[in-house]
Design a protein around this motif. Structure first.
Motif, mmCIF file in Angstrom:
data_model
loop_
_atom_site.group_PDB
_atom_site.id
_atom_site.type_symbol
_atom_site.label_atom_id
_atom_site.label_comp_id
_atom_site.label_asym_id
_atom_site.label_seq_id
_atom_site.Cartn_x
_atom_site.Cartn_y
_atom_site.Cartn_z
ATOM 1 N N ARG A 395 0.826 -1.214 0.000
ATOM 2 C CA ARG A 395 0.000 0.000 0.000
ATOM 3 C C ARG A 395 0.858 1.261 0.000
ATOM 4 N N LYS A 396 1.966 1.203 0.762
ATOM 5 C CA LYS A 396 2.850 2.364 0.799
ATOM 6 C C LYS A 396 3.468 2.617 -0.569
ATOM 7 N N LYS A 397 3.893 1.527 -1.222
ATOM 8 C CA LYS A 397 4.475 1.682 -2.546
ATOM 9 C C LYS A 397 3.447 2.213 -3.536
ATOM 10 N N GLU A 398 2.224 1.679 -3.433
ATOM 11 C CA GLU A 398 1.174 2.153 -4.328
ATOM 12 C C GLU A 398 0.863 3.624 -4.101
ATOM 13 N N SER A 399 0.926 4.064 -2.849
ATOM 14 C CA SER A 399 0.613 5.460 -2.536
ATOM 15 C C SER A 399 1.753 6.394 -2.899
ATOM 16 N N GLU A 400 2.972 5.849 -3.055
ATOM 17 C CA GLU A 400 4.131 6.695 -3.327
ATOM 18 C C GLU A 400 4.684 6.521 -4.736
ATOM 19 N N HIS A 401 4.197 5.549 -5.481
ATOM 20 C CA HIS A 401 4.757 5.267 -6.793
ATOM 21 C C HIS A 401 3.709 5.393 -7.888
ATOM 22 N N CYS A 402 4.193 5.734 -9.039
ATOM 23 C CA CYS A 402 3.355 5.747 -10.239
ATOM 24 C C CYS A 402 3.179 4.303 -10.701
ATOM 25 N N PRO A 403 1.940 3.812 -10.842
ATOM 26 C CA PRO A 403 1.735 2.408 -11.218
ATOM 27 C C PRO A 403 2.244 2.074 -12.618
ATOM 28 N N LEU A 404 2.353 3.059 -13.493
ATOM 29 C CA LEU A 404 2.797 2.794 -14.864
ATOM 30 C C LEU A 404 4.317 2.732 -14.945
ATOM 31 N N THR A 405 5.002 3.749 -14.438
ATOM 32 C CA THR A 405 6.457 3.853 -14.608
ATOM 33 C C THR A 405 7.239 3.308 -13.417
ATOM 34 N N ASP A 406 6.571 3.109 -12.294
ATOM 35 C CA ASP A 406 7.192 2.681 -11.042
ATOM 36 C C ASP A 406 8.147 3.733 -10.484
ATOM 37 N N LEU A 407 8.108 4.951 -11.012
ATOM 38 C CA LEU A 407 8.813 6.054 -10.373
ATOM 39 C C LEU A 407 7.971 6.569 -9.211
ATOM 40 N N TYR A 408 8.588 7.401 -8.365
ATOM 41 C CA TYR A 408 7.803 8.050 -7.319
ATOM 42 C C TYR A 408 6.765 8.959 -7.961
ATOM 43 N N ASN A 409 5.661 9.181 -7.241
ATOM 44 C CA ASN A 409 4.595 10.012 -7.797
ATOM 45 C C ASN A 409 4.687 11.451 -7.284
ATOM 46 N N TYR A 410 3.729 12.261 -7.686
ATOM 47 C CA TYR A 410 3.721 13.689 -7.343
ATOM 48 C C TYR A 410 3.658 13.887 -5.829
ATOM 49 N N ARG A 411 2.824 13.095 -5.146
ATOM 50 C CA ARG A 411 2.672 13.248 -3.694
ATOM 51 C C ARG A 411 4.003 13.031 -2.978
ATOM 52 N N TYR A 412 4.699 11.961 -3.340
ATOM 53 C CA TYR A 412 5.970 11.667 -2.678
ATOM 54 C C TYR A 412 7.005 12.736 -3.019
ATOM 55 N N MET A 413 7.022 13.180 -4.265
ATOM 56 C CA MET A 413 7.975 14.205 -4.676
ATOM 57 C C MET A 413 7.780 15.489 -3.877
ATOM 58 N N MET A 414 6.523 15.893 -3.658
ATOM 59 C CA MET A 414 6.259 17.115 -2.892
ATOM 60 C C MET A 414 6.658 16.933 -1.431
ATOM 61 N N LYS A 415 6.443 15.745 -0.881
ATOM 62 C CA LYS A 415 6.856 15.495 0.500
ATOM 63 C C LYS A 415 8.365 15.606 0.643
ATOM 64 N N MET A 416 9.103 15.046 -0.320
ATOM 65 C CA MET A 416 10.559 15.071 -0.234
ATOM 66 C C MET A 416 11.124 16.473 -0.455
ATOM 67 N N ILE A 417 10.537 17.244 -1.349
ATOM 68 C CA ILE A 417 11.064 18.591 -1.585
ATOM 69 C C ILE A 417 10.821 19.494 -0.376
#
Length: 566
Positions: A395-417
């Motif tokens: 669930r954590k990976k799904e919430s933090e990753h893009c399901p298509l590319t498996d890169l981090y998603n927008y939500r995770y990127m904003m948290k890290m910045i």
């Protein structure tokens, strides 16, 4: 213990027996010997060894009490032999394994020396061989007291020598410390017990000795049962505590860390511990292996060579002892043929076996029924903990990753910045905004499925180029973002240029549905960079400036280029 020390111990024991026992026989020959009396006292010694018990972790054997009686009745030679019989019986009932077999000659030698020192102390202080008296004063209480003190001091000294020289433990000789408190109490209690044994024998013969021996053994049995109950309660408390920790963890690795850190302390007889997961039944996986001796020899796991396959298929606990353990080549190879007992337990979750937990020992019959019950509870807790942690990680990976590319998603990127912006130890960090050129045309011409393939391909090249230097995320649509901690403006521009070249120089494969073949197309990207704090003091401002640089400096200037925010 090293093999050399084990050989030295055996040689010293044989020499002691061969040299000291004949000498004792000559100096203090047996007396008052009758078959019935000797048989009765021998039975008392054996029962004393069998029904030993623990108090505060200390093994209690009332050997000194009956030892004094045997010494006064039969002399030092018989007392030494009966003490040896008692120690052998005790060690056999302690299920000493092959790896601990050195304890037999060590303990026999130690107690032989204790017997000799006690007898010498008795005679040195004026004690005399008695032929039977009902007068307490005639027993020379001072020599009897010396008998016990010498036994205590010799035992303490020899234990220190054994721990230092044989076991290489860092110990300091202390005659009066917390560990020796119970030894002193026991020694004090043995004095009246030994005298009582002697007087009951002199007044009533072997029947009188049994009048004390029977209630003493009965009390030992009761104390043993109480001790076993306390140990079971303590063990189950540890099981419950470990189970709670396993089910509370949200990381699979942390679940295993807790198990392998605490289980060896709970199961002191465990020399090996390992878990085989059957989440993919056709491809079971050995996920963790513990060996007490810290050996690092690699033994490849094969399910056909291990007991876990049978436990998985039957969903039942299996425990066995003896040479039968050699039937399983994996366990035999891991232990180098030293395993003498094992306990293998299925890990049940919702009626299904998801894995097998196996514990093995060098000791024969090392695992009790209480151990079996406790480890079955641990295995079930472990199964629940693993499933909870795995589901959380998914669930954590799904919430933090893009399901298509498996890169981090927008939500995770904003948290890290935002974390980078608030981190006082981070003096500088950069951001790269990336957009695929003419992506709408790719979708229109080749279809959305091929468009998705291009997104995946760009993500893979982005991940490969950045490596461990930063965080790659899909910002949305055909846009990507890269966060680069501790990277200044110049370094960021170089990394962005490397990303651009990686995408532009190598063609992408797409599937041409009309012609039913794969074709190659070239794809380019436009990139904009910004660096904190010079290009923005707020995360939103930094993103906007990098995005602005990408569109104004790269897209509008011909695409397929990198632009820096100015």
């Amino acid at each position: 213990m090293t093999l050399l020390k084990q050989r030295v111990v055996i040689i010293f024991w044989l020499m002691s027996m061969a040299g000291l026992l004949p000498l004792i026989y000559v100096l203090d020959p047996p007396r008052n010997i009758t078959l019935s009396s000797l048989f009765t006292v021998s039975i008392v010694f054996i029962l004393t060894a069998i029904f030993s018990f623990k108090v505060k972790g200390t093994d209690i054997i009332v050997i000194q009490g009956i030892g004094l009686a045997a010494f006064l009745i039969f002399g030092l030679f018989i007392e030494a032999l009966l003490t040896q019989l008692c120690i052998i019986t005790y060690l056999l009932f302690q299920r000493v394994g092959k790896s601990d077999s050195y304890r037999i000659p060590v303990n026999l030698t130690m107690f032989l020396l204790v017997s000799i020192s006690s007898g010498c102390a008795y005679y040195a202080l004026g004690g005399q061989a008695v032929t039977g008296t009902r007068n307490v004063l005639a027993l020379h209480l001072l020599p009897i007291l010396a008998f016990y003190i010498a036994a205590y001091l010799t035992n303490s000294l020899l234990l220190t020598v054994i721990r230092r020289w044989l076991l290489n433990q860092q110990v300091v000789l202390k005659l009066f410390d917390r560990d020796s408190a119970w030894e002193l109490v026991i020694t004090a209690l043995m004095l009246p017990l030994g005298i009582a044994f002697y007087f009951m024998y002199t007044t009533r013969g072997w029947e009188g000795m049994m009048m004390i021996a029977i209630p003493m053994v009965t009390l030992s049995v009761i104390m043993r049962q109480i001790n076993n109950s306390q140990e079971l309660v303590y063990f189950l408390q540890n099981v419950n505590h470990l189970g709670q920790q396993l089910t509370e963890e949200l990381s699979v690795n942390r679940v295993f860390d807790h198990l392998f850190a605490q289980m060896p302390a709970m199961m002191t007889t465990a020399d090996y511990l390992y878990v085989v997961l059957y989440t993919e039944p056709e491809h079971p996986k050995l996920v963790r292996l513990y060996r007490k001796n810290q050996e690092s020899d690699f033994v490849p796991f094969q399910q056909e060579a291990d007991i876990s396959l049978s436990v998985y298929r039957e969903a039942k606990t299996v425990t066995e002892s003896g040479e039968v353990c050699a039937r399983y080549p994996f366990l035999d190879a891991v232990s180098k043929g030293q395993v003498r007992s094992y306990l293998s337990v299925p890990m049940m979750h919702r009626g299904q076996v998801i894995g097998v937990l196996t514990i093995a020992s060098h000791i024969n019959r090392a695992f009790t029924k209480a151990n079996k019950i406790g480890i079955e509870i641990v295995a079930d807790f472990l199964a629940i903990g693993l499933e909870n942690a795995k589901n959380y990680e998914i669930r954590k990976k799904e919430s933090e990753h893009c399901p298509l590319t498996d890169l981090y998603n927008y939500r995770y990127m904003m948290k890290m910045i935002h974390q980078m912006d608030l981190d006082p130890s981070l003096a500088v960090f950069s951001i790269i905004m990336i957009d695929i050129d003419n992506f709408k045309r790719i979708n229109d011409r080749f279809g959305h499925q091929n468009g998705n393939a291009i997104l995946i391909g760009v993500a893979n090249r982005l991940r490969k180029t950045i490596g461990e230097r930063g965080i790659a995320a899909r910002y949305g649509g055909e846009e990507f973002t890269v966060l680069l901690p501790e990277i200044d403006s110049g370094q960021c521009f170089s990394i962005a240029e490397a990303i651009r070249r990686t995408v532009a120089t190598e063609p992408f494969m797409i599937f041409n549905e009309e012609d039913k073949r794969y074709d190659q197309i070239h794809v380019t990207i436009s990139l904009g960079t910004a660096t904190a704090p010079v290009d923005g003091t707020d995360p939103s401002e930094l993103i906007y400036n990098a995005d602005h640089a990408m569109y104004k400096g790269a897209k509008q200037q011909g695409k397929n280029r990198v632009a820096r925010y100015l």
